[in-house]
Design a protein around this motif. Structure first.
Motif, PDB file in Angstrom:
ATOM      1  N   ALA A   1       0.836  -1.207   0.000  1.00  0.00           N
ATOM      2  CA  ALA A   1       0.000   0.000   0.000  1.00  0.00           C
ATOM      3  C   ALA A   1       0.867   1.252   0.000  1.00  0.00           C
ATOM      4  O   ALA A   1       1.837   1.356   0.770  1.00  0.00           O
ATOM      5  CB  ALA A   1      -0.916  -0.006   1.214  1.00  0.00           C
ATOM      6  N   GLY A   2       0.517   2.194  -0.852  1.00  0.00           N
ATOM      7  CA  GLY A   2       1.268   3.430  -0.974  1.00  0.00           C
ATOM      8  C   GLY A   2       2.402   3.374  -1.979  1.00  0.00           C
ATOM      9  O   GLY A   2       2.948   4.411  -2.365  1.00  0.00           O
ATOM     10  N   GLY A   3       2.751   2.167  -2.427  1.00  0.00           N
ATOM     11  CA  GLY A   3       3.900   2.022  -3.316  1.00  0.00           C
ATOM     12  C   GLY A   3       3.664   2.532  -4.715  1.00  0.00           C
ATOM     13  O   GLY A   3       4.604   2.988  -5.381  1.00  0.00           O
ATOM     14  N   THR A   4       2.426   2.466  -5.194  1.00  0.00           N
ATOM     15  CA  THR A   4       2.157   2.886  -6.564  1.00  0.00           C
ATOM     16  C   THR A   4       2.452   4.374  -6.749  1.00  0.00           C
ATOM     17  O   THR A   4       3.031   4.784  -7.761  1.00  0.00           O
ATOM     18  CB  THR A   4       0.701   2.580  -6.936  1.00  0.00           C
ATOM     19  OG1 THR A   4       0.479   1.179  -6.809  1.00  0.00           O
ATOM     20  CG2 THR A   4       0.406   3.001  -8.363  1.00  0.00           C
ATOM     21  N   ALA A   5       2.039   5.193  -5.800  1.00  0.00           N
ATOM     22  CA  ALA A   5       2.295   6.635  -5.914  1.00  0.00           C
ATOM     23  C   ALA A   5       3.795   6.912  -5.979  1.00  0.00           C
ATOM     24  O   ALA A   5       4.254   7.731  -6.794  1.00  0.00           O
ATOM     25  CB  ALA A   5       1.658   7.372  -4.739  1.00  0.00           C
ATOM     26  N   ARG A   6       4.560   6.252  -5.127  1.00  0.00           N
ATOM     27  CA  ARG A   6       6.028   6.441  -5.148  1.00  0.00           C
ATOM     28  C   ARG A   6       6.602   5.967  -6.478  1.00  0.00           C
ATOM     29  O   ARG A   6       7.511   6.601  -7.049  1.00  0.00           O
ATOM     30  CB  ARG A   6       6.652   5.692  -3.981  1.00  0.00           C
ATOM     31  CG  ARG A   6       8.148   5.918  -3.804  1.00  0.00           C
ATOM     32  CD  ARG A   6       8.457   7.391  -3.516  1.00  0.00           C
ATOM     33  NE  ARG A   6       9.832   7.595  -3.139  1.00  0.00           N
ATOM     34  CZ  ARG A   6      10.239   7.749  -1.880  1.00  0.00           C
ATOM     35  NH1 ARG A   6       9.344   7.719  -0.895  1.00  0.00           N
ATOM     36  NH2 ARG A   6      11.508   7.934  -1.597  1.00  0.00           N
ATOM     37  N   PHE A   7       6.104   4.855  -6.986  1.00  0.00           N
ATOM     38  CA  PHE A   7       6.564   4.343  -8.273  1.00  0.00           C
ATOM     39  C   PHE A   7       6.321   5.367  -9.381  1.00  0.00           C
ATOM     40  O   PHE A   7       7.203   5.644 -10.203  1.00  0.00           O
ATOM     41  CB  PHE A   7       5.846   3.031  -8.598  1.00  0.00           C
ATOM     42  CG  PHE A   7       6.043   2.561 -10.011  1.00  0.00           C
ATOM     43  CD1 PHE A   7       7.173   1.834 -10.361  1.00  0.00           C
ATOM     44  CD2 PHE A   7       5.115   2.852 -10.997  1.00  0.00           C
ATOM     45  CE1 PHE A   7       7.366   1.414 -11.670  1.00  0.00           C
ATOM     46  CE2 PHE A   7       5.301   2.436 -12.308  1.00  0.00           C
ATOM     47  CZ  PHE A   7       6.438   1.716 -12.645  1.00  0.00           C
ATOM     48  N   LEU A   8       5.113   5.928  -9.431  1.00  0.00           N
ATOM     49  CA  LEU A   8       4.769   6.866 -10.495  1.00  0.00           C
ATOM     50  C   LEU A   8       5.554   8.165 -10.386  1.00  0.00           C
ATOM     51  O   LEU A   8       5.754   8.864 -11.377  1.00  0.00           O
ATOM     52  CB  LEU A   8       3.269   7.139 -10.492  1.00  0.00           C
ATOM     53  CG  LEU A   8       2.396   5.940 -10.876  1.00  0.00           C
ATOM     54  CD1 LEU A   8       0.919   6.272 -10.707  1.00  0.00           C
ATOM     55  CD2 LEU A   8       2.681   5.484 -12.304  1.00  0.00           C
ATOM     56  N   GLU A   9       6.021   8.497  -9.186  1.00  0.00           N
ATOM     57  CA  GLU A   9       6.905   9.645  -9.023  1.00  0.00           C
ATOM     58  C   GLU A   9       8.297   9.352  -9.588  1.00  0.00           C
ATOM     59  O   GLU A   9       8.988  10.251 -10.076  1.00  0.00           O
ATOM     60  CB  GLU A   9       7.040  10.020  -7.550  1.00  0.00           C
ATOM     61  CG  GLU A   9       5.764  10.581  -6.928  1.00  0.00           C
ATOM     62  CD  GLU A   9       5.896  10.724  -5.418  1.00  0.00           C
ATOM     63  OE1 GLU A   9       6.985  10.393  -4.884  1.00  0.00           O
ATOM     64  OE2 GLU A   9       4.930  11.151  -4.777  1.00  0.00           O
ATOM     65  N   SER A  10       8.681   8.077  -9.530  1.00  0.00           N
ATOM     66  CA  SER A  10      10.045   7.690  -9.902  1.00  0.00           C
ATOM     67  C   SER A  10      10.167   7.306 -11.371  1.00  0.00           C
ATOM     68  O   SER A  10      11.240   7.471 -11.967  1.00  0.00           O
ATOM     69  CB  SER A  10      10.510   6.512  -9.032  1.00  0.00           C
ATOM     70  OG  SER A  10      10.455   6.832  -7.660  1.00  0.00           O
ATOM     71  N   TYR A  11       9.089   6.793 -11.956  1.00  0.00           N
ATOM     72  CA  TYR A  11       9.101   6.411 -13.372  1.00  0.00           C
ATOM     73  C   TYR A  11       8.776   7.667 -14.175  1.00  0.00           C
ATOM     74  O   TYR A  11       7.651   8.152 -14.173  1.00  0.00           O
ATOM     75  CB  TYR A  11       8.080   5.305 -13.617  1.00  0.00           C
ATOM     76  CG  TYR A  11       8.074   4.746 -15.023  1.00  0.00           C
ATOM     77  CD1 TYR A  11       8.853   3.638 -15.353  1.00  0.00           C
ATOM     78  CD2 TYR A  11       7.296   5.318 -16.021  1.00  0.00           C
ATOM     79  CE1 TYR A  11       8.855   3.124 -16.645  1.00  0.00           C
ATOM     80  CE2 TYR A  11       7.284   4.819 -17.311  1.00  0.00           C
ATOM     81  CZ  TYR A  11       8.067   3.719 -17.616  1.00  0.00           C
ATOM     82  OH  TYR A  11       8.061   3.214 -18.901  1.00  0.00           O
ATOM     83  N   THR A  12       9.754   8.183 -14.877  1.00  0.00           N
ATOM     84  CA  THR A  12       9.652   9.553 -15.390  1.00  0.00           C
ATOM     85  C   THR A  12       8.922   9.678 -16.716  1.00  0.00           C
ATOM     86  O   THR A  12       8.593  10.790 -17.125  1.00  0.00           O
ATOM     87  CB  THR A  12      11.059  10.156 -15.555  1.00  0.00           C
ATOM     88  OG1 THR A  12      11.809   9.365 -16.495  1.00  0.00           O
ATOM     89  CG2 THR A  12      11.781  10.176 -14.217  1.00  0.00           C
ATOM     90  N   ARG A  13       8.647   8.563 -17.392  1.00  0.00           N
ATOM     91  CA  ARG A  13       8.100   8.672 -18.749  1.00  0.00           C
ATOM     92  C   ARG A  13       6.621   8.288 -18.815  1.00  0.00           C
ATOM     93  O   ARG A  13       6.146   7.830 -19.838  1.00  0.00           O
ATOM     94  CB  ARG A  13       8.905   7.787 -19.697  1.00  0.00           C
ATOM     95  CG  ARG A  13      10.328   8.294 -19.905  1.00  0.00           C
ATOM     96  CD  ARG A  13      11.141   7.350 -20.753  1.00  0.00           C
ATOM     97  NE  ARG A  13      11.447   6.127 -20.040  1.00  0.00           N
ATOM     98  CZ  ARG A  13      12.086   5.089 -20.593  1.00  0.00           C
ATOM     99  NH1 ARG A  13      12.443   5.137 -21.856  1.00  0.00           N
ATOM    100  NH2 ARG A  13      12.343   4.018 -19.882  1.00  0.00           N
ATOM    101  N   VAL A  14       5.907   8.490 -17.742  1.00  0.00           N
ATOM    102  CA  VAL A  14       4.513   8.073 -17.683  1.00  0.00           C
ATOM    103  C   VAL A  14       3.607   9.218 -18.113  1.00  0.00           C
ATOM    104  O   VAL A  14       3.956  10.391 -17.988  1.00  0.00           O
ATOM    105  CB  VAL A  14       4.159   7.593 -16.257  1.00  0.00           C
ATOM    106  CG1 VAL A  14       4.040   8.768 -15.305  1.00  0.00           C
ATOM    107  CG2 VAL A  14       2.918   6.736 -16.254  1.00  0.00           C
ATOM    108  N   ASP A  15       2.441   8.874 -18.661  1.00  0.00           N
ATOM    109  CA  ASP A  15       1.433   9.864 -19.029  1.00  0.00           C
ATOM    110  C   ASP A  15       0.077   9.347 -18.564  1.00  0.00           C
ATOM    111  O   ASP A  15      -0.083   8.168 -18.226  1.00  0.00           O
ATOM    112  CB  ASP A  15       1.434  10.112 -20.539  1.00  0.00           C
ATOM    113  CG  ASP A  15       1.141   8.853 -21.327  1.00  0.00           C
ATOM    114  OD1 ASP A  15      -0.037   8.521 -21.500  1.00  0.00           O
ATOM    115  OD2 ASP A  15       2.095   8.176 -21.762  1.00  0.00           O
ATOM    116  N   GLU A  16      -0.911  10.236 -18.563  1.00  0.00           N
ATOM    117  CA  GLU A  16      -2.214   9.906 -17.979  1.00  0.00           C
ATOM    118  C   GLU A  16      -2.890   8.738 -18.696  1.00  0.00           C
ATOM    119  O   GLU A  16      -3.471   7.866 -18.051  1.00  0.00           O
ATOM    120  CB  GLU A  16      -3.103  11.152 -18.019  1.00  0.00           C
ATOM    121  CG  GLU A  16      -4.436  11.011 -17.284  1.00  0.00           C
ATOM    122  CD  GLU A  16      -5.556  10.538 -18.199  1.00  0.00           C
ATOM    123  OE1 GLU A  16      -6.579  10.035 -17.680  1.00  0.00           O
ATOM    124  OE2 GLU A  16      -5.397  10.670 -19.426  1.00  0.00           O
ATOM    125  N   ALA A  17      -2.811   8.681 -20.010  1.00  0.00           N
ATOM    126  CA  ALA A  17      -3.452   7.593 -20.744  1.00  0.00           C
ATOM    127  C   ALA A  17      -2.802   6.249 -20.423  1.00  0.00           C
ATOM    128  O   ALA A  17      -3.484   5.229 -20.279  1.00  0.00           O
ATOM    129  CB  ALA A  17      -3.394   7.861 -22.252  1.00  0.00           C
TER     130      ALA A  17
END
Length: 300
Positions: free
Chosen positions: A233-249
Motif C-alpha cells: 500500500a502506498g507504493g504505486t504513488a512512489r513508483f509513479l513519481e520515480s518512473y519519469t516517462r509516464v502519461d495519464e493515458a
C-alpha cells in the motif's frame, strides 16, 4: 507444438545433463517449488535448469534464449541468462535451458517491507527495460497490446471471480482502460507477465526479475500494472513519481490491466482451492490484496 506433459525428476535432469553437458552433471540438483509452464531445478549454487512442462510451444524458451543475453547487461536487477541449451529428444520430448540462478524468494512466497525502495527499484528496472525494441523483436500478441484487445480475457476472469460488491467499480476501471488512447510511442521492450511469482525479493525489497516467456515489443502499460500487483500500500504513488516517462493515458491502461491481472491471480487461487491442474491456492489472497490496491486508485 508439444502437447504431452512429461514427469520431470532429478534423475531425468541429471541424465539429460550427462548427455548434453557432462561437465555440469555432477552438480547438486534440486527441485524448485512452483512453476507451471516450466519447471525449475536448481543446479549447484549459480545455475538453474528450466524444463518445459505445460507450455505447448517452443517459442517462449527460444525467445528467452535469443533476447535475455542482449537485455541482461543493461538491466539494473539480476535476470536469468541462458548459458546452455537442450533440444527435444527421445528421453525428453521438450526443450530445456541451463540459465543463471537469480537469488531470492519469489514474492508470492515472501514480502516487501521496504516499500519506497522497492518502488524506486521497480521504476529504475522498467525505465531501463522500456527502450525502443528492434524491428525483429517478438510482436505483441495479446500481451503488450491495448486493453481493448484483451476484453475476452478480462471478461473470463471477471465472470469467474469478481466479487459481486465490487463488480461495478471493476468494470469502471476496465472501461477507462479500454477507452484510453493507445500507446503513441514506438513499441518498447515489455516483460509482459510481472506478477508476484515472477519477481524475487531479498532484504525486504525487489532483488530480481524472472520468467521472460511473455517478452515482446509493445505497450509499457503492461509492466506499469505491476506497481499495484507487486508493491505494498502506498507504493504505486512512489513508483509513479520515480518512473519519469509516464502519461495519464498510460496510467489508465495500466490500472485496467492491473485489475485484469489481479482477477487472474484470484482465478488461479480458486482453481487451486478446487484442486484443478495448475491452480495456486495461495495466489487467491495475493490477487485480492492487489485488486483492493488497484481500486483505491493511484495511491495503491
Amino acid at each position: 507444438m508439444i502437447d504431452a506433459e512429461v514427469d520431470v525428476s532429478e534423475d531425468l535432469v541429471r541424465a539429460l545433463l550427462r548427455e548434453r553437458h557432462p561437465d555440469l552433471a555432477g552438480l547438486p540438483v534440486r527441485e524448485v517449488e512452483g512453476g507451471w509452464g516450466n519447471q525449475m531445478w536448481r543446479l549447484g549454487d549459480e545455475l538453474a535448469v528450466r524444463m518445459q512442462r505445460m507450455d505447448t510451444s517452443l517459442d517462449l524458451q527460444l525467445k528467452e534464449r535469443r533476447w535475455l543475453p542482449v537485455l541482461a547487461p543493461r538491466l539494473p536487477l539480476p535476470v536469468p541468462v541462458p548459458l546452455r541449451h537442450g533440444a527435444p529428444s527421445e528421453r525428453f520430448p521438450k526443450i530445456w535451458t541451463v540459465m543463471t540462478w537469480v537469488d531470492g524468494t519469489p514474492l508470492d512466497l515472501g514480502s516487501i517491507t521496504r516499500g519506497d525502495h522497492a518502488a524506486e527499484t521497480l521504476a529504475a528496472f522498467l525505465e531501463a527495460l522500456h527502450v525502443e525494441a528492434p524491428a525483429d523483436a517478438p510482436a505483441a500478441e495479446g500481451v503488450g497490446a491495448h486493453p481493448e484487445d484483451c476484453s475476452d480475457g478480462f471478461e473470463h476472469f471477471f465472470q469467474a471471480v469478481a466479487p459481486a460488491e465490487l463488480a461495478g467499480v471493476i468494470r469502471d476501471v476496465w472501461g477507462e482502460a479500454v477507452a484510453a488512447p493507445p500507446w503513441e510511442g514506438p513499441p518498447v521492450w515489455v516483460h509482459g507477465d510481472l506478477h508476484p511469482a515472477n519477481v524475487v525479493v531479498a532484504d525486504g525489497t525487489l532483488a530480481g526479475v524472472i520468467d521472460f516467456g511473455a517478452l515482446c515489443a509493445g505497450d509499457p502499460a503492461w509492466d506499469l500494472a505491476a506497481a499495484w500487483l507487486l508493491l505494498p500500500a502506498g507504493g504505486t504513488a512512489r513508483f509513479l513519481e520515480s518512473y519519469t516517462r509516464v502519461d495519464e493515458a498510460t496510467v489508465r491502461r495500466a490500472r485496467g490491466l492491473a485489475v485484469m491481472k489481479s482477477l487472474f491471480l484470484m482465478s488461479m487461487g480458486r482453481n487451486g482451492d478446487l484442486g484443478l491442474p495448475g491452480g495456486k491456492p495461495h495466489w487467491g489472497p495475493v490477487g485480492r490484496d492487489a485488486l483492493d490496491r488497484v481500486l483505491k486508485g493511484l495511491g495503491g
